[in-house]
Design a protein around this motif. Structure first.
Motif, PDB file in Angstrom:
ATOM      1  N   GLY A 303       5.403  -9.755  -0.456  1.00  0.00           N
ATOM      2  CA  GLY A 303       4.442  -8.655  -0.549  1.00  0.00           C
ATOM      3  C   GLY A 303       5.164  -7.334  -0.410  1.00  0.00           C
ATOM      4  O   GLY A 303       6.320  -7.280   0.006  1.00  0.00           O
ATOM      5  N   PHE A 304       4.477  -6.236  -0.793  1.00  0.00           N
ATOM      6  CA  PHE A 304       5.110  -4.919  -0.645  1.00  0.00           C
ATOM      7  C   PHE A 304       4.106  -3.921  -0.071  1.00  0.00           C
ATOM      8  O   PHE A 304       2.892  -4.040  -0.260  1.00  0.00           O
ATOM      9  CB  PHE A 304       5.664  -4.420  -1.986  1.00  0.00           C
ATOM     10  CG  PHE A 304       4.628  -4.246  -3.072  1.00  0.00           C
ATOM     11  CD1 PHE A 304       3.979  -3.036  -3.257  1.00  0.00           C
ATOM     12  CD2 PHE A 304       4.315  -5.305  -3.920  1.00  0.00           C
ATOM     13  CE1 PHE A 304       3.032  -2.875  -4.262  1.00  0.00           C
ATOM     14  CE2 PHE A 304       3.372  -5.153  -4.938  1.00  0.00           C
ATOM     15  CZ  PHE A 304       2.729  -3.937  -5.094  1.00  0.00           C
ATOM     16  N   VAL A 305       4.654  -2.928   0.643  1.00  0.00           N
ATOM     17  CA  VAL A 305       3.829  -1.877   1.255  1.00  0.00           C
ATOM     18  C   VAL A 305       3.615  -0.785   0.216  1.00  0.00           C
ATOM     19  O   VAL A 305       4.584  -0.224  -0.303  1.00  0.00           O
ATOM     20  CB  VAL A 305       4.549  -1.280   2.489  1.00  0.00           C
ATOM     21  CG1 VAL A 305       3.723  -0.157   3.107  1.00  0.00           C
ATOM     22  CG2 VAL A 305       4.845  -2.370   3.512  1.00  0.00           C
ATOM     23  N   PHE A 306       2.338  -0.475  -0.098  1.00  0.00           N
ATOM     24  CA  PHE A 306       2.102   0.597  -1.078  1.00  0.00           C
ATOM     25  C   PHE A 306       1.461   1.807  -0.426  1.00  0.00           C
ATOM     26  O   PHE A 306       1.304   2.850  -1.038  1.00  0.00           O
ATOM     27  CB  PHE A 306       1.243   0.093  -2.245  1.00  0.00           C
ATOM     28  CG  PHE A 306      -0.173  -0.272  -1.859  1.00  0.00           C
ATOM     29  CD1 PHE A 306      -1.207   0.645  -1.954  1.00  0.00           C
ATOM     30  CD2 PHE A 306      -0.460  -1.550  -1.395  1.00  0.00           C
ATOM     31  CE1 PHE A 306      -2.503   0.305  -1.604  1.00  0.00           C
ATOM     32  CE2 PHE A 306      -1.754  -1.900  -1.039  1.00  0.00           C
ATOM     33  CZ  PHE A 306      -2.774  -0.967  -1.134  1.00  0.00           C
ATOM     34  N   PHE A 322      -0.495  -0.904   4.428  1.00  0.00           N
ATOM     35  CA  PHE A 322      -1.286  -1.702   3.488  1.00  0.00           C
ATOM     36  C   PHE A 322      -0.302  -2.494   2.623  1.00  0.00           C
ATOM     37  O   PHE A 322       0.551  -1.903   1.952  1.00  0.00           O
ATOM     38  CB  PHE A 322      -2.120  -0.794   2.577  1.00  0.00           C
ATOM     39  CG  PHE A 322      -3.303  -0.178   3.269  1.00  0.00           C
ATOM     40  CD1 PHE A 322      -4.583  -0.673   3.054  1.00  0.00           C
ATOM     41  CD2 PHE A 322      -3.155   0.907   4.121  1.00  0.00           C
ATOM     42  CE1 PHE A 322      -5.690  -0.092   3.675  1.00  0.00           C
ATOM     43  CE2 PHE A 322      -4.253   1.489   4.750  1.00  0.00           C
ATOM     44  CZ  PHE A 322      -5.517   0.979   4.523  1.00  0.00           C
ATOM     45  N   VAL A 323      -0.437  -3.804   2.654  1.00  0.00           N
ATOM     46  CA  VAL A 323       0.499  -4.669   1.942  1.00  0.00           C
ATOM     47  C   VAL A 323      -0.234  -5.428   0.847  1.00  0.00           C
ATOM     48  O   VAL A 323      -1.268  -6.047   1.111  1.00  0.00           O
ATOM     49  CB  VAL A 323       1.144  -5.685   2.921  1.00  0.00           C
ATOM     50  CG1 VAL A 323       1.996  -6.705   2.165  1.00  0.00           C
ATOM     51  CG2 VAL A 323       1.982  -4.954   3.955  1.00  0.00           C
ATOM     52  N   ASP A 368      -4.364 -10.493  -2.338  1.00  0.00           N
ATOM     53  CA  ASP A 368      -5.075  -9.826  -1.237  1.00  0.00           C
ATOM     54  C   ASP A 368      -4.330  -8.582  -0.769  1.00  0.00           C
ATOM     55  O   ASP A 368      -3.118  -8.463  -0.922  1.00  0.00           O
ATOM     56  CB  ASP A 368      -5.240 -10.787  -0.044  1.00  0.00           C
ATOM     57  CG  ASP A 368      -6.378 -11.776  -0.274  1.00  0.00           C
ATOM     58  OD1 ASP A 368      -7.246 -11.479  -1.109  1.00  0.00           O
ATOM     59  OD2 ASP A 368      -6.394 -12.837   0.375  1.00  0.00           O
ATOM     60  N   ILE A 369      -5.097  -7.682  -0.147  1.00  0.00           N
ATOM     61  CA  ILE A 369      -4.510  -6.491   0.458  1.00  0.00           C
ATOM     62  C   ILE A 369      -4.758  -6.575   1.948  1.00  0.00           C
ATOM     63  O   ILE A 369      -5.900  -6.664   2.396  1.00  0.00           O
ATOM     64  CB  ILE A 369      -5.095  -5.231  -0.181  1.00  0.00           C
ATOM     65  CG1 ILE A 369      -4.498  -5.149  -1.581  1.00  0.00           C
ATOM     66  CG2 ILE A 369      -4.750  -3.993   0.635  1.00  0.00           C
ATOM     67  CD1 ILE A 369      -5.009  -4.089  -2.448  1.00  0.00           C
ATOM     68  N   ILE A 380       6.422   2.961   2.963  1.00  0.00           N
ATOM     69  CA  ILE A 380       6.015   2.723   1.576  1.00  0.00           C
ATOM     70  C   ILE A 380       7.214   2.186   0.789  1.00  0.00           C
ATOM     71  O   ILE A 380       8.317   2.719   0.895  1.00  0.00           O
ATOM     72  CB  ILE A 380       5.496   4.026   0.947  1.00  0.00           C
ATOM     73  CG1 ILE A 380       4.205   4.435   1.654  1.00  0.00           C
ATOM     74  CG2 ILE A 380       5.267   3.864  -0.544  1.00  0.00           C
ATOM     75  CD1 ILE A 380       3.729   5.808   1.324  1.00  0.00           C
ATOM     76  N   GLY A 381       6.992   1.130   0.021  1.00  0.00           N
ATOM     77  CA  GLY A 381       8.068   0.550  -0.785  1.00  0.00           C
ATOM     78  C   GLY A 381       8.749  -0.632  -0.112  1.00  0.00           C
ATOM     79  O   GLY A 381       9.505  -1.353  -0.757  1.00  0.00           O
TER      80      GLY A 381
END
Length: 535
Positions: A303-306, A322-323, A368-369, A380-381
């Motif tokens: 997953g990644f953090v946006f 938020f991932v 999912d988030i 972020i990123g």
């Protein structure tokens, strides 16, 4: 088993039922109201709040920051999960105000589709056009909702033409409005041959549906006055002759958008739009990383953090990352590798959001988030994986267009100000630059309203009154290239150099001439207006 169209393995049912999408629009097109109605139909809230309704009880659920409630605009993208029919919707609400477009651009990296809301009277507006371009870069499938049909609005063909011309995308009507303004009765559902009638008496009631056998069905005359019925038959016949038919593949490729007409405030047309996402919207899609593509069906969690949101709960100085889960099945307590630092992180209290309400998430699936409360470790990123050193690509950071210096009202509290600014920089709410010469910070934002939001948040969350003052600089560029050349540039231009919150060098400019001069004198260096947020 392979999905023939994309040659990818079939998704586990739990992932296949997920629909992760954002809602984009120009301010005031009715996006927050539409979000509310989605939550209402998803059974997530009992009564939808109006954006400017009276009293705390009816505050909209997706706008939880004080400033958003005061001004009636959304400034931070919030994520909400709820069930609708057999599907799990992950809805990401984005700020419509152009001053917060960077947050929105990043949010669009975390979704698989977008709903574009346009105002029936105003058509395609400037911010809609910008956001649409970002969707186009990512080939996101787009569903269009033409709102406020119960007010005086433009001719249906004119609206469709404008979308086709301005946004260069094919449009196919999923429904057709009957009457307009005060005469607006409802819509004819072209995909299912149904008559949808609007109930003006109760805004929170779902519209009545009459099943009919085509437009020649005599039953239509019982519900629609003769003049409107004749017009409806004529317009639909023209539309079917002139406009393309709905094609799921063209929609998923991002070249065709189906359009629904309705009135979000009257709960009309919303359910049909939700059915459209459920039936035609894409399940979680492949995500791009530097080394390879990540399939949602992979067993291992990635997953990644946006987005990072600080102080969502003012009582606890918390931050929530938020991932977006790109693959796998996450369970609470799992240890994931934080790729940027190389350290394992035990995720013990992940949350799913229902607007400002949070619930502990025992599990989450690709698509999912999820929110991960942390004390500043996640940015972020950042990527989280079960061991693999992945770097997700395409999460942008934009050069600010407005720069101001910031001073604490009380000089004794300058240290607190440093901390607050760093927090906002990591959250992505602003760029914070530390000049090489002189004290203090320069804060950069994309839109002027962000300065108001920052000042208000620093005061509310840190008890620090601050003032922003004009800066001699007008923009900033990230410097990249051979280290020796960068050092040479810095040695000669100290008054122009600053570092961002990651410690990367930045060239502060007053005029375009400054940029041209550097590019001429230092051909090996690149001055860039965007920076990829990489783990």
């Amino acid at each position: 088993m392979l999905d023939r169209a994309h040659n990818t393995p079939a998704l586990p049912p739990e992932i296949a039922r997920r629909r992760t999408f954002a809602i984009i629009s120009h301010p005031d097109a009715g996006k927050t109201t539409l979000t509310e109605k989605f939550l209402l139909y998803g059974g997530a809230i009992q009564m939808a709040g109006q954006v400017r309704a009276k009293g705390e009880a009816r505050r909209t659920r997706s706008d939880f920051m004080k400033l958003e409630q005061d001004r009636g605009i959304s400034v931070s993208a919030s994520a909400m999960s709820f069930d609708y029919r057999d599907f799990r919707f992950n809805l990401v609400d984005t700020p419509g105000h152009s001053d917060f477009s960077e947050d929105t651009y990043r949010t669009l990296t975390a979704v698989d589709a977008a709903i574009m809301v346009i105002d029936g009277a105003k058509g395609v507006e400037s911010q809609t056009r910008k956001l649409f371009e970002v969707c186009r870069l990512r080939d996101l499938p787009i569903l269009t909702f033409c709102n406020k049909m119960d007010r005086e609005s433009r001719d249906t063909f004119e609206i469709i033409d404008e979308i086709q011309e301005n946004l260069a995308i094919d449009v196919t009507p999923a429904s057709w409005p009957i009457g307009v303004g005060r005469e607006f009765l409802g819509c004819y559902d072209l995909l299912h041959d149904r008559l949808e009638l609007m109930d003006r008496a109760d805004r929170n009631r779902v519209a009545a549906t009459v099943k009919i056998a085509g437009l020649d069905d005599p039953k239509l005359a019982e519900h629609v006055p003769a003049d409107l019925l004749a017009k409806l038959r004529e317009e639909v016949e023209m539309a079917r002759g002139l406009l393309p038919e709905f094609d799921v593949q063209a929609f998923r490729d991002g070249t065709l958008t189906p359009i629904w007409f309705g009135s979000a405030i009257n709960s009309f047309g919303v359910r049909e739009l939700m059915d459209g996402i459920a039936e035609y919207g894409p399940p979680p899609q492949v995500q791009k990383a530097a080394a390879r593509e990540i399939l949602p069906s992979e067993k291992k969690v990635t997953g990644f953090v946006f987005k990072v949101q600080a102080n969502m709960d003012p009582k606890h100085r918390d931050r929530v990352a938020f991932v977006r889960l790109a693959s796998g099945h996450f369970t609470r307590g799992m240890k994931l590798n934080h790729v940027r630092t190389g350290k394992p992180m035990a995720i013990t209290n992940p949350v799913l959001f229902l607007a400002a309400d949070r619930e502990l998430a025992d599990e989450a699936w690709a698509g999912d988030i999820m929110g991960i409360p942390n004390h500043g470790q996640l940015r972020i990123g950042d990527a989280l994986t079960e061991g693999e050193a992945l770097r997700f690509t395409g999460i942008p950071s934009f050069a600010p267009e407005l720069l101001q210096t910031v001073r604490a009202g009380d000089p004794m509290k300058a240290k607190h100000l440093d901390k607050a600014l760093m927090q906002f920089a990591e959250e992505g709410a602003a760029k914070v630059f530390k000049p090489m010469i002189g004290s203090g910070f320069i804060v950069g934002v994309v839109g002027a309203l962000q300065f108001d939001v920052l000042a208000s948040r620093i005061e509310i969350e840190y008890g620090l009154p601050v003032r922003f003052e004009a800066s001699q600089f007008t923009s900033a560029r990230w410097i990249s290239g051979p280290k020796a050349e960068i050092d040479k540039l810095i040695a000669v231009n100290k008054q122009h150099i600053a570092t961002d919150h990651d410690g990367d060098p930045v060239f502060l400019t007053r005029l375009q001439w400054d940029i041209d001069r550097v590019e001429r004198d230092y051909p090996a260096l690149t001055l860039s207006a965007t920076k990829e947020m990489m783990a």
